[in-house]
Write an enzyme that holds these catalytic residues in place. Structure first.
Site, mmCIF file in Angstrom:
data_model
loop_
_atom_site.group_PDB
_atom_site.id
_atom_site.type_symbol
_atom_site.label_atom_id
_atom_site.label_comp_id
_atom_site.label_asym_id
_atom_site.label_seq_id
_atom_site.Cartn_x
_atom_site.Cartn_y
_atom_site.Cartn_z
ATOM 1 N N SER A 166 0.435 -1.157 -0.134
ATOM 2 C CA SER A 166 -0.083 -0.068 -0.201
ATOM 3 C C SER A 166 1.209 1.086 0.423
ATOM 4 C CB SER A 166 -0.831 -0.411 1.358
ATOM 5 O OG SER A 166 -1.883 1.070 0.979
ATOM 6 N N THR A 167 1.078 1.874 0.920
ATOM 7 C CA THR A 167 1.524 3.243 0.968
ATOM 8 C C THR A 167 2.763 3.191 0.955
ATOM 9 O OG1 THR A 167 0.014 4.635 2.762
ATOM 10 C CG2 THR A 167 1.790 5.834 1.876
ATOM 11 N N HIS A 192 -2.950 -1.152 -3.333
ATOM 12 C CA HIS A 192 -3.906 -0.054 -3.374
ATOM 13 C C HIS A 192 -3.383 1.419 -4.484
ATOM 14 C CE1 HIS A 192 -4.563 -2.385 0.762
ATOM 15 N NE2 HIS A 192 -4.618 -2.450 -0.160
ATOM 16 N N MET A 285 0.282 1.157 5.189
ATOM 17 C CA MET A 285 -0.841 1.502 6.513
ATOM 18 C C MET A 285 -1.721 0.512 6.371
ATOM 19 S SD MET A 285 -2.769 5.301 7.481
ATOM 20 C CE MET A 285 -3.991 4.669 5.964
ATOM 21 N N ASP A 288 -4.514 -4.412 6.312
ATOM 22 C CA ASP A 288 -5.191 -5.954 4.937
ATOM 23 C C ASP A 288 -3.821 -6.482 4.415
ATOM 24 O OD1 ASP A 288 -6.310 -5.968 2.805
ATOM 25 O OD2 ASP A 288 -5.839 -4.861 1.031
#
Length: 343
Positions: A166-167, A192, A285, A288
């Site tokens: 993600s991030t 993401h 973050m 998930d």
């Protein structure tokens, strides 16, 4: 819960006022400062320590992309790029995400666009600050020469590799996939990203990797030397067994706050590939992927997690490590090596 503090950086007085007005309507957000250029912003960041920075690209003295690089290296803070140059799919957008921007939005043609979108992004970004760590200075690993041995053939490779991020994952995936050999096992990835970005990001990954990287369309057979990136948007990506195992895109509610969800992908791998797979969870973050990775480990898969020092946001890998889902934690630069040589 404390209000999220924001520093607005833009050389336009009008745009700073628009952003401040959009954010001030939300009681959970407070604009603590405004800066017209990166030099003012640098001093204000030291004084105010904002939770989130909104940052323009085109500014005097130093452009926003260069300033973003300095922020992520010296004072990691969630940054949302707000610029005419960060429209979906734009090259500047991918450059910003690669460096570590939390998200990118285009300056709106109408105020309501910003009123609807930006406050929610600010509150999500504020949650990421505690887990952010400084970027390393080593840079991305060098891409191996075409005649180098891609892997140690004595190591039994997995039948399938699954990666979630993600991030900070744009940069992390660029580094990991740059070390993938042309004949890597079939690989599936959930990163993401908004729907408009995944196609251009897949093309960017394809340029740095010897494997063939593409945005999944659904129905593709899982082939060696191919990497499938889940499209952003309304469907989850899963793998399906059979005489010809394949990628499938399926409808469903958000899982762990996301669609596509890393948990959904990893769970399908655990069910259909059991011990013959390798799961990797990278910077991001939230949580998930943690539960799905645990399912993969319990099914006999090898599971790897990015370590805290090399993660831009040590959230997803931390949760996975804490619940026992990770076989080994490694610096980003050693993950591909571990997959393909065991070292």
């Amino acid at each position: 819960m404390c209000a999220a503090s924001v520093l607005v950086v833009d050389d336009s007085v009008t745009m700073r006022a628009l952003i401040k007005h959009a954010l001030s309507r939300d009681p959970d957000i407070v604009v603590v400062g405004e800066a017209s250029n990166p030099f003012e912003a640098r001093n204000m960041m030291k004084q105010l320590d904002p939770d989130v920075v909104t940052l323009d690209v085109e500014m005097p003295n130093m452009n926003g992309i260069d300033f973003l690089e300095k922020i992520m290296t010296l004072r990691p803070t969630p940054v949302i790029m707000v610029s005419n140059l960060t429209a979906p799919g734009a090259a500047t957008t991918l450059a910003a995400l690669e460096i570590g921007a939390f998200d990118c939005v285009a300056k709106p043609s109408a105020r309501e666009t910003m009123f609807n979108e930006l406050p929610g992004l600010i509150k999500e970004a504020a949650k990421a600050k505690a887990g952010m760590t400084r970027r390393g200075h080593a840079g991305a690993a060098a891409r191996p020469a075409a005649n180098e041995p891609a892997k140690d053939r004595r190591v039994r490779l997995p039948d399938l590799i699954a990666i979630g991020s993600s991030t900070g994952g744009v940069e992390a995936l660029m580094q990991v996939l740059s070390e993938f050999p042309a004949d890597c096992p079939p690989t599936v990835i959930v990163q993401h990203l908004p729907a408009a970005f995944t196609g251009s990001f897949a093309a960017r990954l394809d340029r740095v990797s010897r494997a063939k990287v593409s945005e999944a369309k659904g129905g593709e057979p899982l082939l060696p030397g191919h990497v499938y990136l889940a499209p952003g948007g309304a469907r989850h990506m899963v793998v399906k067994p059979g005489a010809r195992p394949s990628v499938s895109l399926v409808e469903g509610e958000t899982v762990s706050g996301h669609r596509p969800s890393v948990d959904v992908l990893f769970t399908s791998v655990a069910k259909n590939f059991s011990g013959s797979s390798c799961g990797v969870i990278l910077t991001g973050m939230g949580r998930d992927g943690a539960q799905g990775l645990l399912g993969m480990r319990q099914a006999g898969a090898t599971t790897l997690g990015q370590d805290e020092e090399s993660s831009l946001v040590y959230g997803m890998p931390r949760v996975a490590h804490e619940i026992g889902a990770v076989t080994r934690q490694l610096p980003l630069g050693k993950i591909a090596r571990q997959i393909f040589s065991g070292g």
